[in-house]
Each structure stands twice: as C-alpha cells, then as structure tokens.
Design an enzyme around this catalytic site. Sequence first.
Site, PDB file in Angstrom:
ATOM      1  N   GLY A 354       0.553  -0.706   0.232  1.00 17.11           N
ATOM      2  CA  GLY A 354       0.239   0.446   0.261  1.00 17.11           C
ATOM      3  C   GLY A 354       0.914   1.343  -0.407  1.00 17.11           C
ATOM      4  N   PRO A 355       0.075   2.311  -0.196  1.00 13.69           N
ATOM      5  CA  PRO A 355       1.106   3.172  -0.539  1.00 13.69           C
ATOM      6  C   PRO A 355       1.675   3.916   0.991  1.00 13.69           C
ATOM      7  CG  PRO A 355      -1.456   4.067  -1.151  1.00 13.69           C
ATOM      8  CD  PRO A 355      -1.526   2.495  -0.690  1.00 13.69           C
ATOM      9  N   PRO A 356       3.090   5.211   0.981  1.00 11.26           N
ATOM     10  CA  PRO A 356       3.412   5.515   2.165  1.00 11.26           C
ATOM     11  C   PRO A 356       2.233   5.698   3.858  1.00 11.26           C
ATOM     12  CG  PRO A 356       4.404   6.035   0.688  1.00 11.26           C
ATOM     13  CD  PRO A 356       2.827   5.564   0.006  1.00 11.26           C
ATOM     14  N   THR A 358       0.175   4.601   5.313  1.00  5.87           N
ATOM     15  CA  THR A 358      -0.864   3.801   5.671  1.00  5.87           C
ATOM     16  C   THR A 358      -0.716   2.789   7.174  1.00  5.87           C
ATOM     17  OG1 THR A 358      -0.295   2.374   3.932  1.00  5.87           O
ATOM     18  CG2 THR A 358      -1.761   3.676   3.208  1.00  5.87           C
ATOM     19  N   GLY A 359      -0.094   2.227   7.422  1.00  8.47           N
ATOM     20  CA  GLY A 359       0.123   1.821   8.487  1.00  8.47           C
ATOM     21  C   GLY A 359       0.924   0.530   8.397  1.00  8.47           C
ATOM     22  N   LYS A 360       1.544  -0.365   7.733  1.00  6.78           N
ATOM     23  CA  LYS A 360       1.585  -1.292   7.229  1.00  6.78           C
ATOM     24  C   LYS A 360       2.649  -1.560   8.570  1.00  6.78           C
ATOM     25  CE  LYS A 360       3.331  -0.353   2.962  1.00  6.78           C
ATOM     26  NZ  LYS A 360       3.614   1.695   3.117  1.00  6.78           N
ATOM     27  N   THR A 361       3.628  -0.759   8.929  1.00  8.22           N
ATOM     28  CA  THR A 361       4.474  -1.276   9.774  1.00  8.22           C
ATOM     29  C   THR A 361       4.028  -1.179  10.503  1.00  8.22           C
ATOM     30  OG1 THR A 361       6.654  -0.431   8.531  1.00  8.22           O
ATOM     31  CG2 THR A 361       6.692  -0.544  10.993  1.00  8.22           C
ATOM     32  N   SER A 677      -5.839   4.835 -18.465  1.00 12.26           N
ATOM     33  CA  SER A 677      -7.102   5.056 -17.902  1.00 12.26           C
ATOM     34  C   SER A 677      -7.939   6.108 -18.170  1.00 12.26           C
ATOM     35  CB  SER A 677      -6.825   4.456 -16.871  1.00 12.26           C
ATOM     36  OG  SER A 677      -6.178   6.007 -16.667  1.00 12.26           O
ATOM     37  N   LYS A 720     -10.039   6.555  -7.247  1.00 14.16           N
ATOM     38  CA  LYS A 720     -10.921   7.143  -8.348  1.00 14.16           C
ATOM     39  C   LYS A 720     -11.771   7.857  -7.507  1.00 14.16           C
ATOM     40  CE  LYS A 720      -7.911   5.757 -11.963  1.00 14.16           C
ATOM     41  NZ  LYS A 720      -7.856   4.705 -13.362  1.00 14.16           N
TER      42      LYS A 720
END
Length: 772
Positions: A354-356, A358-361, A677, A720
């Site tokens: 996911g984007p920076p 977003t709480g992955k770590t 797109s 989008k």
Amino acid sequence: MVDKTITMPVIALRGMTVLPKMMLHFDISREKSIAAVEKAMVGDQKVCLVTQRNPEETDPGIEDLYQVGTVALIKQLVKLPNNVVRVMVEGLERTELLTLESEEPLLVGEIEELQVPLDILDPVTIQAMAEIVKEKLEAYGKENQRIAKEVVPGLLVIPDLGELLDQVAVQLSWDYRLRQQVLESVLLEERYALVMKHLITEIEVTKVKKELQSHVKERIDKNQKDYILREQMKVIREELGEDNPLSDSDEYAKRLKALKADKEIKEKIQKEIDRFKSMPGGSQEANVVRMYLDTVLDFPWKKMSKDNNSIIHAQQVLDEEHYGLEKVKERILEYLAVRILTKKGTSPILCLVGPPGTGKTSIARSVAKALNKEYVRISLGGIRDEAEIRGHRKTYVGAMPGRIAEAVKQAGVNNPLMLLDEIDKVSSDYKGDTSSALLEVLDSEQNVKFRDHYIELPIDLSNVLFLATANTITTIPGPLLDRMEVIEINSYTENEKFHIAKNYLVKKQQERNGLTGKPVAITDQAIEKIIHNYTREAGVRNLERRISSVFRKTAREFLEDKSRVIEVTECQLEKYLGKEKVSYNNVNEEDQVGIVRGLAWTSVGGDTLQIEVNVMPGKGTLQTTGQMGDVMKESAQTALSYVRSIGPEYNVPDDYFEKHDIHLHIPEGAVPKDGPSAGITMATAMLSAAINRKVGATVAMTGEITLRGRVLPIGGLKEKILAARMAHVKKVLVPDKNRPDIAELSEEITEGLTIVFVKEMPEVLKEAFVQE
C-alpha cells in the site's frame, strides 16, 4: 701487466664477476671455456674473464658480454667427472674487450688494459675517502657480528683506496651485477660513490632487520612468560586447595550442555570447542572461534515462546489499535484459527502492499502483540550485498551472521514475528542478488533448513511468522512475489482518516507533547478541516504531523497561561497551521463542449483530470500537451482513430479530420501523467468538440478504449471514486469488468454517486452527452 693491446683466450662467465686481487673457484663445462683454459695453460696461464649480460645464453657473442672484464692468472686446474673442470684464478687488472672472435674450439679476444688515473685526486682526498670507507665498515661490523669478525679486520689494513674499494665488493659477497658496476668504475670518485651508497644501504637494512627480529623475540618471550605464569598460578591454586575457575573452553562446554538443540548441532559446536582448547589464548584464530561460539551458543535453536491462541483477544487488540483494515484483520484471524486447529508452526508469508503512511509497519507490531510473539524488524531498503541476508564466511575479517539469523538471535526465540520492511526496495550488484537470497528465507519448503554462511548450521525458520511490507509490487521480482500472499492496503477515505485521527492520533500526540490530562482539546470540525484542507495523502502520516504541529503550539500557550482552557476550532487552524495548503478541482458549474472530467490514480490517492479539446482549421494533426507519458499519448491516438471511424454516424464530413487540427490538453502540466485509463475520456472530449455537443459537468469517467470502441478495465478504482466524491461528481462511468471492484467498496465511498457500468463507447457517449 698488460702494456699494450694483445690477444688472449676469453672465458664468458655466467652469474659471477671477477675483480682485481680476487681469488675465486668456479667450474666450467662448455667446450670453448675448457679450450680457453687449456690454451692459457700452454702459454703464460693468463686468461680474460668477461661476464655475460644474460646468464642463460649458451653461445655468447661480443654483444652478449660486458665490455669491461678482468685479466686473471690461473692458479690451479682440476678435472672432474662428466667433462667438468674446476679452476682457481686470481684477478690481476681491469681490461677492455675490444673484439671477440671464435677460433674453434675457443673464444679469443683483443683486449686492452684500463689504466686508473690516480693523479686526478690529491693524496689528502684519497686518504679521507679511505678513512670514511673504513669507518662505515666498522659501523657495519657493529650491526653484523659475523662481518665484524671475518671481514672487517682484513679490510681495515689495506692502504690503497682502489684496492680497498674492490675488496669491499669482493668480501661483502655482493651480487655479480653490482660487482660489475664496481669493475667498470675506473675513476676512484665513481667507484667510491658506488661502494659507499651500497655500503650505507646495507647498514640501514641490517638495522631494520635487527629491530624486526627484536620485536618478534619480545612478543614470543611475552607469550612464553604468560604461559609459564598461568601454569604456575594453576599449580599454586591446586596446592592451596582453592577452586580453579572455569577456563573459556570449560565455560563453553557448560553452556553447550545446557543448550537446547539437535544432536548434529551440538556435535558441530563440540568440535569447535575442541579446536578452541588447542589454540593459544591470544591468537587471532582463537578470537574468531570465540566469537563464533558466543554466537551459536546464544542462538535459540529450540527455544520457543508460547503464543496467545485466543482469537477473541487477537481481534480485540487489532480493533483497538487499527481502524478499518478489515481484510488484514480477517487474514490474521484466519491464520490463527488454522494454527490452533492444526497445531503446526508452518506460517504463510503475508505481504502488505500500500501507499506510504497507511500503517503497514504498525500493523505488524499489533499482530505481534495480539499473538504474544517477539517482534523483530529488518529494513531491506537499499540492501545490495547478498551477505547481508546469508551472512559472511567466518574466514573474513569482521565476519558476522546475516540479518535473518541475527534477528532470530535478537528475538531470543525461534518463533518470533519478523517484519521484512520495504521488500520492494532491495537491489543487486556485483556482490550478489539480494532478492534471490530471500527466496530461501520465504519458501516454506526450504526455510526449514536455512543455511547462514557464518553459522554454517541449518536454522529452522518454519516457526517464524514472516510479514513483509511494500509500496508497490511492480518492483518485486516474480519468483519472490510468488512466495508471498499479497494483501492490499488502499488509501483511507476522509471518514476513515477522521476516526483514525480522533481515536488514535490525537491521544498519541497529546501524550508526546505532554498534554495528557491538560485542558487542551481539538474539535471534530477542526480535525475534518485539517484532513480536507491541510493534507493530501493516501495514509495518515502528514495528518499526524499537522496534529503534532497544533499541539506543539498549544503546549506553549498552556505554559504561558495555565489557567486557560484551550480548544482548537476550525476557525483557529489558520493561526496554528497557516493558510490552507490543499485545494480540490470541483466540477464545472455548467455543461461545456470539448471538456470532460477524467479520474486518475496518484501515489497520494486519487485525483480528477479535466481533459480539454479544441478543434481548429489545419492539416489533420493531433497535438497533445500537459506532460503526458508515452502510454497516454498512444491512448490519445487510439481515441482519435475511433472518433474518426464513427464520424459518419454523427454527420461529420468525410474530410473534416483532414482539414482540422485537434489539440488535446490536460491542465496542471507539471504533474506527470501516464497510464492506460483515460482513453474513453479523451475520445468523448474529441467527439464533443468535433460535433459541438455538450458534456455533462457532473459526469466523470475512467477506462481505456480499443480501436473498435470496447471499454477495458482499469486499476486504482477506490482512489478514483474517492476523488470523484471530493470533486462533487454526481455520475461516474466505470468499465463493466470492474464490477467486482465496485462491489468491494463500502457504502461510505459510493454514497451519493451514480455509478454506470459501460462496455462500449456508444454507452459512454449516451451517458456523457447532454440530451438535446
């Protein structure tokens, strides 16, 4: 003495030079040399000795010999077996070889005596030179006792300077090339300079050698002394009956006995301990083995922590620390359920993409807390060396285990949760492919016996719960991606950001800024305004920074007046954060011709693109502006081809596109745009401008077009749709094949939007054009 140019036998010497007043034994075996000796013995027993330039030459000519040689008197001749003759000669005087002829079976040369011009130097200078040479010889003797006893006394009694210089070269056993230089130095000044230079050099070399030998001897003596003292201390303790403290090897043996590990691992460690016992205590190799033993004995081979197998507890922890992220939570709970039922430790490898921000770590840390696992994190961003993963060989200086083995050792158990952070940013160079080294780590069939180059013992990684994070999967190599289960973490909606800020970020920043329990607060409306007008991102990292900035300023205000109650409202945000930093492109107020709103995905979420088309008289060219990438330019060309093909259906003259130029522009040209797109958006704008039909101002669309007008699916749909909502769009046209993506979106995202699924361009045009 030779008083004129004469002819005499010549012997070519290999690897030796004869000087005047020098006595020398040497063996000869070449037929020409033997014949020259026999010829000399028949006559006056004199022969000319000349040194070869190349000792390997078997049949030398005059160009292969040095020009200056020595006339020598043959003192003794002895015939040996195998046609070898041993000759003893005495050097007489320097001579110059003028010519050389081969008169079978010997060499005959025309020679001339080299006279030494003694009258160039005055007697005082000559005497001074002689004394200096003798002083240096005495200094050399002080450094070399053998030279002092055997050589120096004989040299000190020589009165003649020329003879003294020659004898120094003879008695000090110099190389034949150096002796040849002395032989060729006819002038006393040249010979003196040459001899003194090499004599001083030898004195200095001898001094350095003595110093080095002294250092080595001191070191050896110290080691022997230490060994003797240790043995004496050991004997004294035994005599006194005192307990003898454990040696390092005994301590290692004790630790090995308490170690929980397989039999083969213990046997290998025992061999290393046995090696360590036989090594000197202070040696470099002993230090290497000591570091290795400390590493393997501290490694948790069979040591495991007890997991918390309560699904209810895990769900409570995940819900408390993270808002939303339902897919991730469900997958973790599924893993835990299977683990409880199967009682097996085989773990899947989950990759959070996911984007920076977003709480992955932080998710990984929460999962470790929920399962009661030890948490270790390995940052893989920018790692180039394969040894960072597999470790270095023990033979290298400064060798150490790889990051995987070191992380397990740091955790203290063999079943921690290990986070492989930024796995999409590993790279490769000449030292190896880092991503390939990770294949063994992440493959559940191979990591049961993972081999670290330093530890050299099989490490069981099957009990480790691996989590990986990445911003995108496009840069992860295919084989590595195949070993992971990808879970996408999409951008947060404004409502999700609001709940995250209110429930987590505000409390966190109040605590960090020392405002917990203080009369300082921030209203919900202020949080919403920060989200909408001061941040623009997929995650919540910048939102946290803005909230932190507000609380830093309120902390100062509180200290200035502690009796005051501070409440930050939306009207006061400009005071704390300055002017609004983010603005959104809202829909146009009225329907227009040639202007269509498209939808785009960016690294910080979604955005809308207003595509404008103008038609003007010209030669049928298509001009595109707005910093468009190659893919988008190809989409524009495809859209134009489709529009030209359906022109007759809309009463467009056949030669219309040959007599008109089309200019397609996407405003905000500083933002690069590339990706398939926007095909249907560009086609709609081109046809609208060509037939002068208005397009609805509240309509937005996304999708790619083919030459025949089919609408192809696209990605990034959640971002989008969010962008469409923020721009106050009412109707969104989406490819029909993206129905599953729309179905996964929550009502919060699609609320207030009319989503129309389209398969062909006629459906797009019908929905987009304003009905007349």
